[in-house]
Design an enzyme around this catalytic site. Structure first.
Site, short mmCIF file in Angstrom:
data_model
loop_
_atom_site.label_atom_id
_atom_site.label_comp_id
_atom_site.label_asym_id
_atom_site.label_seq_id
_atom_site.Cartn_x
_atom_site.Cartn_y
_atom_site.Cartn_z
N LYS A 106 18.79 -24.50 6.57
CA LYS A 106 17.89 -25.59 6.21
C LYS A 106 18.29 -26.08 4.82
CE LYS A 106 13.03 -26.82 5.61
NZ LYS A 106 11.92 -26.35 4.79
N HIS A 125 4.55 -19.27 1.36
CA HIS A 125 4.74 -18.74 2.71
C HIS A 125 5.67 -17.52 2.66
CE1 HIS A 125 8.36 -21.10 2.03
NE2 HIS A 125 8.95 -20.45 3.03
N ASP A 127 8.91 -15.91 5.06
CA ASP A 127 9.83 -16.35 6.11
C ASP A 127 9.69 -15.46 7.34
OD1 ASP A 127 10.79 -18.30 4.43
OD2 ASP A 127 12.57 -17.17 3.82
N HIS A 181 6.65 -16.68 -1.24
CA HIS A 181 7.36 -17.56 -2.17
C HIS A 181 7.01 -19.02 -1.90
CE1 HIS A 181 9.84 -17.21 1.44
NE2 HIS A 181 10.41 -18.36 1.12
#
Length: 246
Positions: A106, A125, A127, A181
């Site tokens: 991404k 959030h 991962d 993070h």
């Protein structure tokens, strides 16, 4: 660049392609980010028809980078396995092995933001991946939640950032932590980052704490789910939080 064949469509499950997050998140802040998502490894699962054609060496350079990252993922997973007292190949096998582990890239573009105090590049959030590798253009913005406060990651030249995602936290029964993070923006410099998520196949593998990480005093803290079910669980939780914040 939302139009045409290069745009993604998350509603229909097509995550590859260009997208934008210029919208309010669950906490009411504006997310200030454009991005391009594409699977870069294994080679036989790539869709080169949506890869950028410029610069001319983009495909060659990105393919080589993905190959090097895949080898690095093996090394990191070996060390993490040994840290749990397991055989060194165990975690890699559990997340799909050489043939099934997917590397999704991404590319994040955070434009100049006139009022950075009102926006985030990416909201807080964890991962869903097993591992995440990050390169950036030396503009600070990645923040980690550590000991009750947000800490900005240092920009170290010629380095790569790696952190653990939900998949390894689940397999280790919480012994390894998936780091919370977020991405920040500023009004002076454009920030670009290249994140590669190492993900298990969505339906083939059941994620649950490995038997060796469980005991009478440390029972399993995660229920068995496929990777796809874990993603849906997180999306459901996020939608519930959004409703509560309205």
């Amino acid at each position: 660049m939302q139009g045409g064949k290069y745009a993604n469509d998350q509603a229909s499950g097509k995550i590859q392609g260009y997208g934008s997050k210029l919208a309010n998140n669950a906490s009411g802040q504006l997310e200030w980010e454009d991005y391009f998502f594409h699977l870069v490894y294994p080679e036989d699962k790539r869709d080169l028809s949506i890869w950028p054609q410029t610069p001319a060496d983009y495909i060659e350079a990105t393919a080589e980078y993905a190959k090097e990252l895949r080898a690095l993922a093996t090394k990191v997973l070996r060390v993490l396995s040994l840290g749990l007292g397991l055989e060194e190949g165990r975690l890699e096998k559990e997340v799909g092995g050489l043939e099934e582990l997917l590397l999704q890239m991404k590319i994040n573009y955070y434009p100049l933001c006139p009022q950075p105090e009102l926006a985030l590049g990416v909201e807080a959030h964890t991962d869903v991946s097993a591992l995440t590798f990050i390169l950036h253009n030396m503009v600070p913005g990645l923040q980690l939640f550590y000991e009750g406060k947000w800490v900005t990651a240092k920009c170290v030249p010629n380095s790569i950032i790696m952190h653990i995602g939900d998949t390894i936290e689940i397999l280790s029964n919480g012994k390894y932590k998936s780091i919370l993070h977020r991405g920040m923006v500023n009004k002076e410099k454009v920030r670009i980052s290249w994140a590669v998520f190492c993900e298990p196949p969505k339906e083939k593998i059941i994620l649950k704490p490995l038997p060796e990480t469980v005991s009478e005093t440390e029972p399993p803290i995660f229920p068995p789910r496929t990777f796809a079910e874990h993603i849906q669980h997180k999306l459901f939780r996020k939608s519930q939080e959004a409703l509560l914040n309205k």
